[in-house]
Design a protein around this motif. Structure first.
Motif, PDB file in Angstrom:
ATOM      1  N   PHE A  60       6.748 -28.280  -8.323  1.00 47.31           N
ATOM      2  CA  PHE A  60       6.403 -26.889  -8.020  1.00 47.31           C
ATOM      3  C   PHE A  60       4.791 -26.764  -7.851  1.00 47.31           C
ATOM      4  O   PHE A  60       4.012 -26.154  -7.355  1.00 47.31           O
ATOM      5  N   VAL A  61       4.120 -27.849  -8.723  1.00 46.47           N
ATOM      6  CA  VAL A  61       2.919 -27.944  -8.935  1.00 46.47           C
ATOM      7  C   VAL A  61       2.361 -28.585  -7.456  1.00 46.47           C
ATOM      8  O   VAL A  61       1.384 -28.175  -7.050  1.00 46.47           O
ATOM      9  N   GLY A  62       3.198 -29.547  -7.081  1.00 44.24           N
ATOM     10  CA  GLY A  62       2.888 -30.130  -5.522  1.00 44.24           C
ATOM     11  C   GLY A  62       2.763 -29.138  -4.628  1.00 44.24           C
ATOM     12  O   GLY A  62       2.016 -29.146  -3.708  1.00 44.24           O
ATOM     13  N   ILE A  63       3.716 -28.238  -4.504  1.00 43.90           N
ATOM     14  CA  ILE A  63       3.810 -27.193  -3.676  1.00 43.90           C
ATOM     15  C   ILE A  63       2.551 -26.417  -3.483  1.00 43.90           C
ATOM     16  O   ILE A  63       2.098 -25.963  -2.256  1.00 43.90           O
ATOM     17  N   GLY A  64       2.201 -25.869  -4.673  1.00 40.69           N
ATOM     18  CA  GLY A  64       1.019 -25.232  -4.895  1.00 40.69           C
ATOM     19  C   GLY A  64      -0.422 -26.036  -4.130  1.00 40.69           C
ATOM     20  O   GLY A  64      -1.150 -25.630  -3.419  1.00 40.69           O
ATOM     21  N   ALA A  65      -0.303 -27.438  -4.665  1.00 38.89           N
ATOM     22  CA  ALA A  65      -1.506 -28.265  -4.109  1.00 38.89           C
ATOM     23  C   ALA A  65      -1.659 -28.422  -2.646  1.00 38.89           C
ATOM     24  O   ALA A  65      -2.626 -28.309  -2.032  1.00 38.89           O
ATOM     25  N   TYR A  66      -0.148 -28.418  -2.019  1.00 39.71           N
ATOM     26  CA  TYR A  66      -0.207 -28.957  -0.656  1.00 39.71           C
ATOM     27  C   TYR A  66      -0.523 -27.721   0.132  1.00 39.71           C
ATOM     28  O   TYR A  66      -0.909 -27.551   1.191  1.00 39.71           O
ATOM     29  N   ALA A  86      -0.863 -20.036  -2.341  1.00 33.83           N
ATOM     30  CA  ALA A  86      -0.461 -21.366  -3.198  1.00 33.83           C
ATOM     31  C   ALA A  86       0.098 -20.850  -4.602  1.00 33.83           C
ATOM     32  O   ALA A  86       0.753 -21.871  -5.102  1.00 33.83           O
ATOM     33  N   VAL A  87       0.157 -19.530  -4.951  1.00 31.96           N
ATOM     34  CA  VAL A  87       0.627 -19.068  -5.994  1.00 31.96           C
ATOM     35  C   VAL A  87       1.941 -18.719  -5.800  1.00 31.96           C
ATOM     36  O   VAL A  87       3.080 -18.855  -6.460  1.00 31.96           O
ATOM     37  N   LEU A  88       2.049 -17.882  -4.684  1.00 29.02           N
ATOM     38  CA  LEU A  88       3.270 -17.003  -4.422  1.00 29.02           C
ATOM     39  C   LEU A  88       4.363 -18.064  -3.681  1.00 29.02           C
ATOM     40  O   LEU A  88       5.578 -17.909  -4.010  1.00 29.02           O
ATOM     41  N   LEU A  89       4.112 -19.125  -3.092  1.00 26.55           N
ATOM     42  CA  LEU A  89       5.136 -20.047  -2.551  1.00 26.55           C
ATOM     43  C   LEU A  89       5.660 -20.647  -3.570  1.00 26.55           C
ATOM     44  O   LEU A  89       7.036 -20.763  -3.363  1.00 26.55           O
ATOM     45  N   PRO A  90       5.231 -21.503  -4.572  1.00 27.40           N
ATOM     46  CA  PRO A  90       5.914 -21.876  -5.535  1.00 27.40           C
ATOM     47  C   PRO A  90       6.689 -20.785  -6.222  1.00 27.40           C
ATOM     48  O   PRO A  90       8.186 -21.312  -6.628  1.00 27.40           O
ATOM     49  N   ALA A  91       6.241 -19.845  -6.509  1.00 27.28           N
ATOM     50  CA  ALA A  91       7.242 -18.751  -7.206  1.00 27.28           C
ATOM     51  C   ALA A  91       8.446 -18.487  -6.301  1.00 27.28           C
ATOM     52  O   ALA A  91       9.500 -18.249  -6.702  1.00 27.28           O
ATOM     53  N   ALA A 220       2.522 -23.093 -12.174  1.00 33.86           N
ATOM     54  CA  ALA A 220       2.591 -24.360 -11.717  1.00 33.86           C
ATOM     55  C   ALA A 220       1.910 -24.447 -10.227  1.00 33.86           C
ATOM     56  O   ALA A 220       0.861 -25.296 -10.075  1.00 33.86           O
ATOM     57  N   GLY A 221       2.069 -23.399  -9.592  1.00 39.87           N
ATOM     58  CA  GLY A 221       1.452 -23.614  -8.179  1.00 39.87           C
ATOM     59  C   GLY A 221      -0.290 -23.312  -8.225  1.00 39.87           C
ATOM     60  O   GLY A 221      -1.148 -23.975  -7.738  1.00 39.87           O
ATOM     61  N   LEU A 222      -0.476 -22.378  -9.281  1.00 43.54           N
ATOM     62  CA  LEU A 222      -2.064 -22.068  -9.733  1.00 43.54           C
ATOM     63  C   LEU A 222      -2.743 -23.457 -10.057  1.00 43.54           C
ATOM     64  O   LEU A 222      -3.803 -23.789  -9.570  1.00 43.54           O
ATOM     65  N   GLY A 223      -1.882 -24.021 -11.086  1.00 43.88           N
ATOM     66  CA  GLY A 223      -2.486 -25.174 -11.631  1.00 43.88           C
ATOM     67  C   GLY A 223      -2.610 -26.299 -10.540  1.00 43.88           C
ATOM     68  O   GLY A 223      -3.662 -27.154 -10.335  1.00 43.88           O
ATOM     69  N   GLY A 224      -1.656 -26.600  -9.742  1.00 38.59           N
ATOM     70  CA  GLY A 224      -1.620 -27.671  -8.413  1.00 38.59           C
ATOM     71  C   GLY A 224      -2.787 -27.405  -7.509  1.00 38.59           C
ATOM     72  O   GLY A 224      -3.510 -28.125  -7.149  1.00 38.59           O
ATOM     73  N   ALA A 225      -2.992 -25.965  -7.298  1.00 38.42           N
ATOM     74  CA  ALA A 225      -3.970 -25.694  -6.145  1.00 38.42           C
ATOM     75  C   ALA A 225      -5.450 -26.080  -6.727  1.00 38.42           C
ATOM     76  O   ALA A 225      -6.498 -26.324  -6.294  1.00 38.42           O
TER      77      ALA A 225
END
Length: 274
Positions: A60-66, A86-91, A220-225
């Protein structure tokens, strides 16, 4: 005093890199720590407060990053426009996956989350047209300038980016604190202590688990972004199974269920090897 304390912590975190005159190396360590601490805070919400051990959190970190990388590099969006996505998509992904596997318990649930993490990593590694494959997606920009309390701020310099990273960590801690102290947090605590009794008292256990999984994935998405913007690249190697294990260890070593536990664990795991 809660709001003044939060604002004081936010201002102190944002001002520390410039006021303390830290070296570029120290700023690099602090920024990298923040990119791990924020996903760990989300995982602590799941593990420390809901009793859900996810072994695929790095996916999920990766989803936010990508998501941030694709929108900024290929679609021409700004960092601030892409960040909510990038936050909403992993959620959403966390809610969907949670709805599928949260009916399982104990080690069965852990195995399924591990499998989903491996699937997400395989997609990042092999879908070259979208993710760039093993080479990753380079050229992700640092955040553009923004107006904060009427003052123009830029985040291109390392010290300014570190201020942003530490500030977002404080925001993540405050959000986690609010969630844990709310009625929702008390439902999670009841569910963690005795799931059968909580269900007998009227708690919708499945809905609470899905919500916890979605919220943890949003962190996780926030951290990945933030990580993708800091490193200027999103690469599959940063989101493999070992990273998920490291996030679990950060929460456990720092103190699961403790406010500053994930931050302490991230600092130990990032700074000690250095």
């Amino acid at each position: 005093m809660r709001l003044p304390a939060f604002l004081a912590a936010l201002i102190a975190a944002a001002a520390a890199p410039s006021v303390l005159g830290l070296s570029p190396y120290a700023l690099h360590i602090l920024s990298l720590t923040a990119t791990f601490a924020i996903p760990a805070i989300g995982l602590d919400l799941m593990l420390g407060h809901a009793g859900l051990v996810s072994l695929g959190h790095a996916g999920f970190v990766g989803i936010g990053a990508y998501a941030l990388g694709i929108l900024t590099v290929r679609a021409g969006w700004t960092f601030w426009q892409a960040l909510p996505v990038a936050v909403l998509l992993p959620a959403l992904a966390g809610a969907a996956i949670g709805a599928l596997c949260l009916r399982l318990r104990t080690h069965f649930f852990m195995i399924v989350t591990l499998a989903f993490g491996l699937i997400l990593h395989a997609v990042m590694n092999n879908w070259e047209a979208l993710t760039g494959g093993p080479a990753g997606l380079p050229g992700i920009p640092r955040p553009e300038g923004a107006a904060v309390f009427g003052l123009a701020m830029g985040f291109r310099r390392l010290a300014d980016f570190t201020s942003l990273a530490l500030g977002l960590t404080v925001v993540a801690l405050a959000a986690s604190r609010l969630l844990v102290r709310s009625d929702f947090g008390r439902l999670l605590a009841a569910m963690r202590q005795d799931e059968v009794l909580a269900a007998a008292r009227g708690v919708n256990v499945t809905a609470c688990k899905v919500a916890a999984f979605a919220l943890g994935s949003a962190f996780a998405g926030l951290g990945g972004a933030l990580k993708a913007s800091f490193l200027r690249v999103a690469a599959p190697a940063s989101f493999e199974m070992l990273e998920s294990i490291n996030l679990v260890l950060m929460v456990i070593v720092g103190g699961a269920g403790k406010l500053f536990g994930p931050v302490l664990g991230a600092l130990l795991f990032v700074a000690l090897p250095e």
